[in-house]
Enzyme design. Sequence first.
Site, PDB file in Angstrom:
ATOM      1  N   CYS A 106       8.401 -90.521 -11.452  1.00  0.00           N
ATOM      2  CA  CYS A 106       8.326 -89.339 -12.316  1.00  0.00           C
ATOM      3  C   CYS A 106       6.896 -88.857 -12.566  1.00  0.00           C
ATOM      4  O   CYS A 106       6.295 -88.230 -11.699  1.00  0.00           O
ATOM      5  CB  CYS A 106       9.050 -89.623 -13.631  1.00  0.00           C
ATOM      6  SG  CYS A 106       9.499 -88.132 -14.553  1.00  0.00           S
ATOM      7  N   ARG A 140      15.310 -78.778 -18.187  1.00  0.00           N
ATOM      8  CA  ARG A 140      15.212 -80.141 -17.689  1.00  0.00           C
ATOM      9  C   ARG A 140      16.379 -80.459 -16.760  1.00  0.00           C
ATOM     10  O   ARG A 140      17.486 -79.935 -16.917  1.00  0.00           O
ATOM     11  CB  ARG A 140      15.209 -81.157 -18.840  1.00  0.00           C
ATOM     12  CG  ARG A 140      14.030 -81.020 -19.782  1.00  0.00           C
ATOM     13  CD  ARG A 140      13.902 -82.221 -20.688  1.00  0.00           C
ATOM     14  NE  ARG A 140      13.416 -83.392 -19.966  1.00  0.00           N
ATOM     15  CZ  ARG A 140      12.136 -83.637 -19.705  1.00  0.00           C
ATOM     16  NH1 ARG A 140      11.193 -82.778 -20.098  1.00  0.00           N
ATOM     17  NH2 ARG A 140      11.782 -84.718 -19.061  1.00  0.00           N
ATOM     18  N   HIS A 204      14.662 -92.835 -12.505  1.00  0.00           N
ATOM     19  CA  HIS A 204      14.513 -93.909 -13.477  1.00  0.00           C
ATOM     20  C   HIS A 204      15.767 -94.782 -13.379  1.00  0.00           C
ATOM     21  O   HIS A 204      16.491 -94.744 -12.401  1.00  0.00           O
ATOM     22  CB  HIS A 204      14.380 -93.333 -14.893  1.00  0.00           C
ATOM     23  CG  HIS A 204      13.222 -92.416 -15.063  1.00  0.00           C
ATOM     24  ND1 HIS A 204      11.931 -92.866 -15.243  1.00  0.00           N
ATOM     25  CD2 HIS A 204      13.150 -91.059 -15.070  1.00  0.00           C
ATOM     26  CE1 HIS A 204      11.117 -91.844 -15.378  1.00  0.00           C
ATOM     27  NE2 HIS A 204      11.823 -90.735 -15.269  1.00  0.00           N
TER      28      HIS A 204
END
Length: 266
Positions: A106, A140, A204
């Site tokens: 990320c 997002r 993640h």
Amino acid sequence: MPQSQDKAKAAGTHPPLQILSLYHRDMNIYGDSGNILSVTRRADLYGFSPVVRYYDPGDAWPERIDMILGGGGQDHGQERIIDDLRERGGLLRDLADQDVPMLMICGLYQLFGHYFETSDHERLEGVGILDVHTIAEPERMIGNLVEQAEDFGRVVGYENHSGLTYLGEGAQPLGMVTEDGRGNNGKDHTEGARWKKVIGTYMHGSLLPKNPAITDFLIKGAAERRYGQGTFAQMKKAMDQRSRSELERLDSLADQASRIAASRPR
């Protein structure tokens, strides 16, 4: 005796692997420390002696590095480490060029590219190891993510980012997603980027506990760079039954976790 085995034996019964956690204090907010746990556990089962060192701005840089792991962080976390990252950029580029395996998640994935343009239109210049650039957008991209990777098969993780990343000709994607609105930018179906033994990704989760093929790629790359070709296969062949059973258990848990994550809606 093969040279790789000779080098490993010369290092002791359990040859060490030096693993660097890059900017652990500021770029580790999404559980990415699980990647460190996964690497060290599997390396230990293979018979290596993993040693984890943590590097933050102001710390002394380790003399030997066999692998580098970096995580995600918010914009202000990136801003806190960016000056130090630029100072270390030449060294990191040299290590990448020398085939040191690296996994950047990320925020550090973004800064391993050419630049990250924040929501305030500030451009944070990256170190340019990966031929990518990123532009922040208001919306997002959040949720479980499944992709197909040429070298790793199905890869499962969890994305949470508003930066849209675009690959240049010098980078190949880690994998491909099937749906719009996911991956690097939600448009071209790519996710992550690779160059030599450097992997950048938005996954993640943590990523590595659910994806042992990527974990082993990193361990193998570190071991064979330090001790020679064939070291990983030799160490794996020499595992005792207890270690083999534990590795099978971890692989089974990884498969269960990835299946559950893949089945959950975004």
